[in-house]
Design a protein around this motif. Structure first.
Motif, short mmCIF file in Angstrom:
data_model
loop_
_atom_site.label_atom_id
_atom_site.label_comp_id
_atom_site.label_asym_id
_atom_site.label_seq_id
_atom_site.Cartn_x
_atom_site.Cartn_y
_atom_site.Cartn_z
N VAL A 229 119.22 59.59 106.84
CA VAL A 229 119.04 60.97 107.28
C VAL A 229 119.61 61.96 106.27
O VAL A 229 119.03 63.02 106.02
N MET A 230 120.75 61.63 105.68
CA MET A 230 121.36 62.55 104.72
C MET A 230 120.46 62.74 103.50
O MET A 230 120.26 63.87 103.02
N LEU A 231 119.90 61.66 103.00
CA LEU A 231 118.97 61.76 101.87
C LEU A 231 117.73 62.55 102.28
O LEU A 231 117.25 63.41 101.52
N ALA A 232 117.20 62.28 103.46
CA ALA A 232 116.00 62.98 103.92
C ALA A 232 116.25 64.49 104.02
O ALA A 232 115.41 65.30 103.60
N ASN A 233 117.40 64.87 104.57
CA ASN A 233 117.72 66.29 104.66
C ASN A 233 117.91 66.91 103.28
O ASN A 233 117.48 68.04 103.03
N ALA A 234 118.55 66.19 102.38
CA ALA A 234 118.74 66.71 101.03
C ALA A 234 117.39 66.94 100.35
O ALA A 234 117.16 67.97 99.71
N ILE A 235 116.47 65.98 100.49
CA ILE A 235 115.14 66.12 99.89
C ILE A 235 114.43 67.36 100.41
O ILE A 235 113.79 68.10 99.65
N LYS B 122 128.10 66.88 107.89
CA LYS B 122 127.37 67.12 109.13
C LYS B 122 126.20 68.06 108.91
O LYS B 122 125.22 68.02 109.66
N GLU B 123 126.31 68.94 107.89
CA GLU B 123 125.22 69.85 107.59
C GLU B 123 123.96 69.10 107.17
O GLU B 123 122.86 69.66 107.19
N LEU B 124 124.13 67.84 106.76
CA LEU B 124 123.00 67.04 106.28
C LEU B 124 122.68 65.88 107.23
O LEU B 124 121.92 64.99 106.88
N GLN B 125 123.24 65.91 108.42
CA GLN B 125 123.06 64.80 109.34
C GLN B 125 122.29 65.17 110.61
O GLN B 125 122.15 64.35 111.51
#
Length: 330
Positions: A227-233, A203-206
């Protein structure tokens, strides 16, 4: 005529598709110059989509699914292979457009095969399978972009899945400080046993994606996308890198150019389907060297061919952790 053998066949119907166990002979197989007695296969997320019909994986009807296999050459018209050779196959459209590994016998193009790694059984090779092989390709991609353990934490998303769990095990052995992101908090002990130093809730990455968030990761192995990849980037440290290989969360990428031009972040796509043969062989050599076999055993469960439809539904529903090996002749 050859003796009949057992296989799973997926056929198109007026209202969708059907999955059935059938008996075939060699005459029923597709074209190829190597025929293999399949000992083991595995159930991957893509197999789950194919069997449940929840993703457009199958490109030919009817089809024997199973995107990887390991076994013994029965007959060969290919110069590199002879009867008795132990071989491994993953990718190349097998289980998508060409009959795959959920069958006691397979006929394939010999150019798609690699030798069974030294010290590995066919069961070991399928405990790795396409998922583990993809995980190693991701690790190699990060290394080639200069990511080293001293730079900081490496994030693995979808960490309890096949690619994610294997990536955690490999990165840990190589000395990286691995942070595992998962939506299954009950898997914390499992992930830490593979070498994760800490766990975060996915959820921290969503949440909403910022162009740039607080920088944290030296590298990322992403198996989810969207969204998870975008937040990680947005959280990657300057000159860090992301290896992207999954789309379970979606095929979109709602990000901006900010991480790439302001922090020099590198985004590397990892394609395990048609990897050139020299890199494929190099990858399997790295697996044999850098994947702890005791951890491989810990992240693997075994099922029979009869169990595959049930496991396919479970893997799509996110209920499977680690790797599932199919004892095809068990």
């Amino acid at each position: 005529m050859s003796e009949p053998f057992r296989a799973i066949l997926v056929s198109k119907t007026d209202d969708g598709q059907k999955v059935e166990f059938v008996r075939l002979t060699e005459a029923d197989l597709m074209e190829g110059n190597v025929t293999i007695d399949v000992a083991h296969s595995s159930v991957n997320y893509k197999d789950g989509l194919a069997i449940t019909g929840k993703g457009p994986i199958i490109r030919r009807w009817p089809l024997i699914p199973g995107i990887d296999l390991a076994g013994t050459v029965r007959s060969s018209m290919h110069p590199d292979w002879k009867p008795g050779d132990k071989v491994v196959l993953g990718g190349w459209g097998v289980g998508e457009g060409h009959y795959g590994g959920f069958s006691e016998v397979a006929r394939v193009n010999g150019d798609w095969l690699v030798p069974l790694p030294e010290g590995y059984t066919t069961a070991d090779a399928m405990a790795v399978g396409v998922a583990g092989y993809t995980a190693m390709l991701c690790v190699m991609a990060l290394e080639e972009q200069g990511v080293v353990p001293s730079q900081g934490e490496v994030l693995v998303t979808g960490a309890a899945g096949g690619v994610g769990s294997t990536a955690v095990a490999i990165l840990s052995k190589l000395g990286f400080n691995v942070v595992a992101a998962t939506g299954r908090p009950e898997e914390e002990a499992f992930l830490k046993s593979l070498g994760a130093t800490s766990i975060i809730d996915r959820k921290e990455l969503q949440g909403p994606v910022k162009p740039l968030a607080k920088a944290r990761w030296a590298g990322v192995v992403d198996t989810v996308g969207s969204v998870m990849l975008a937040n990680a980037i947005s959280q990657v440290l300057p000159e860090g890198a992301v290896a992207a290989t999954g789309l379970a969360g979606g095929m979109d990428l709602p990000t901006s150019v900010a991480p790439f031009i302001l922090r020099g972040v590198k985004l590397v796509g990892v394609n395990s389907v048609s990897t050139p043969q020299p890199r494929r062989i190099a990858c399997w050599k790295r697996i044999a060297r850098d994947l702890d076999k005791s951890k491989l055993t810990a992240l693997t469960t075994h099922v029979k061919l009869d169990d595959v439809p049930r496991v396919a539904a479970d893997i799509v529903a996110g209920k499977i952790r680690g790797r599932v090996v199919v004892d095809v002749r068990g």
